[in-house]
Scaffold this active site. Structure first.
Site, short mmCIF file in Angstrom:
data_model
loop_
_atom_site.label_atom_id
_atom_site.label_comp_id
_atom_site.label_asym_id
_atom_site.label_seq_id
_atom_site.Cartn_x
_atom_site.Cartn_y
_atom_site.Cartn_z
N LYS A 232 0.87 -1.18 0.00
CA LYS A 232 0.00 0.00 0.00
C LYS A 232 0.89 1.22 0.00
CE LYS A 232 -4.54 0.86 0.57
NZ LYS A 232 -5.71 0.14 0.11
N GLY B 249 -20.27 7.00 5.25
CA GLY B 249 -19.34 7.32 4.16
C GLY B 249 -19.97 6.92 2.84
#
Ligand code: NAD
Length: 366
Positions: free
Chosen positions: A94, A194
């Site tokens: 990542k 979200g």
């Protein structure tokens, strides 16, 4: 005699990387800096036993560099287990870029970031995450082939978020099947926290199924837009006190923490956000004790990685959807395994993923 007392800050200074609490035998951590474009990024390669470490790049205005480092360490570790449990030949990696994606992201900065990715010769392959979109990956593609999630017009599999949302929907249905005896979500109260790329697409699946959907976001304009488009209600109270059946965290991680875990009334937690459990042991266990079914995040949000993996392997939409739909079966299997072994669902999923990595390691040794 003088006794040296180390403060938390001293500890951070004396063990800046290998001593971080999120450090878990990561293979490589790369700090990237470019004065001209203002790029400050960290690439974390957690494990590459199953294949190149693939994982998105997040651009976020972190409170501190420590927060950025811990985020990339946690996220890259999560990717290792996500790909392993999904059966993909990928390792876990990542990247984070420190800064405000709305004001500080420029094509020059993205190209410079791409050059750093390129310097790793394919050991890390990037994609999009929070604060990034397909166009940004197209920009990175100008300087390196080690990027996925590029536009369909440029030969990529396109935006992975709708596929991620579909996988989350599958995982949520499996959790409902396990908890309620039926995977039909009609009439179930679901709170989506979200409503960005993934959250909004999840709202669409849920409303199509007739769920009673509530939405929450810090972006007020987005709340208005999505509530009107899908006829869903805006939840105005504190998300963690919401009286709903299902809580779907689709914003950032660590929302299940000391301050929230005992307030959650939902009986299922199933969402897209990575690293939902602030402490995977403590908070996973509390959820188990409270009888809340937690669908492990890295298992049910794997649709996006399935989608970008298609770019590397060359399989098409049909296979992407088949693999993503299979998240339903894997989730159900893991929930049952956790119950049979009296372990948390998170640990059950981790164990299966780790087993696959260990098996490959043994094969590689022979
Ligand atoms: P996004 O940036 O498009 O959406 C995130 C949304 O969360 C935004 O609308 C933002 O305003 C909102 N938000 C931020 N803080 C909030 C808060 N405190 N309360 C309520 N809302 C808040 O990101 P995304 O691509 O939709 O991803 C969402 C989550 O899913 C992230 O954790 C991401 O890592 C994870 N994830 C995404 C994918 C993918 O394919 N995009 C794949 C796997 C995991």
């Amino acid at each position: 005699m003088q006794v040296d007392v180390l403060t938390a800050n001293d500890l951070k200074k004396s063990a800046p990387v290998f001593g971080q609490f999120s450090f878990d035998n990561h293979e490589q951590v790369v700090f990237c800096n470019d004065k001209d474009t203002g790029l400050k990024a960290i690439i974390g390669i957690h494990n590459s036993v199953l294949g190149p470490a693939l994982g998105g790049t997040r651009m976020w205005n972190y409170n501190s560099e420590w927060d950025a480092l811990n985020d990339v360490l946690r996220l890259s570790r999560g990717m290792t287990f996500k790909s392993a449990i999904t059966g993909l030949n990928l390792g876990g990696g990542k990247a984070v870029i420190i800064g405000d994606a709305k004001t500080q992201k420029t094509p020059a900065l993205m190209r410079k970031f791409g050059e750093f990715v390129h310097s790793l010769s394919g050991k890390y392959i990037t994609a999009e995450d929070v604060g990034m979109d397909t166009e940004d990956m197209d920009t990175v593609r100008e300087v390196t082939p080690y990027v996925t999630g590029i536009s369909e017009s440029k030969g990529g599999a396109g935006n992975p978020s709708p596929i991620t949302a579909y996988g989350v929907f599958m995982g949520m249905k499996a959790a409902a099947k396990y908890k309620y005896g039926s995977d039909d979500l009609e009439g179930r109260k679901v709170l989506v926290q979200g409503i960005g790329h993934v959250g909004e697409a999840l709202v669409e699946h849920l409303t199509n199924e007739g769920a009673d959907v509530y939405i929450s976001d810090i972006n007020i304009a987005k709340l208005q837009e999505v509530s009107e488009q899908y006829s869903v209600k805006i939840y105005t109270g504190d998300v963690y006190d919401a009286d709903v059946d299902i809580y779907a965290p689709c914003a950032l991680g660590a929302t299940i923490n000391d301050a929230t875990v005992n307030r959650i009334k939902a009986t299922i937690i199933a969402g897209a956000a990575n690293n939902q459990l602030a402490d995977e042991n403590t908070h996973g266990l509390i959820l188990q004790q409270k009888g809340i079914v937690y669908a492990p995040d890295f298992l049910i949000n794997a649709g996006g990685i399935i989608n970008v993996y298609a770019e590397l392997e060359g399989y098409g939409k049909q296979e992407i959807m088949r693999k993503t739909e299979n998240i339903y079966n894997t989730t159900l299997e893991i929930l049952k395994t956790a119950e049979a072994q009296s372990i948390t669902t998170h640990v059950a999923a981790l164990k299966i993923a780790q087993q696959r990595i260990d098996n490959r390691k043994m094969e590689n040794l022979n």
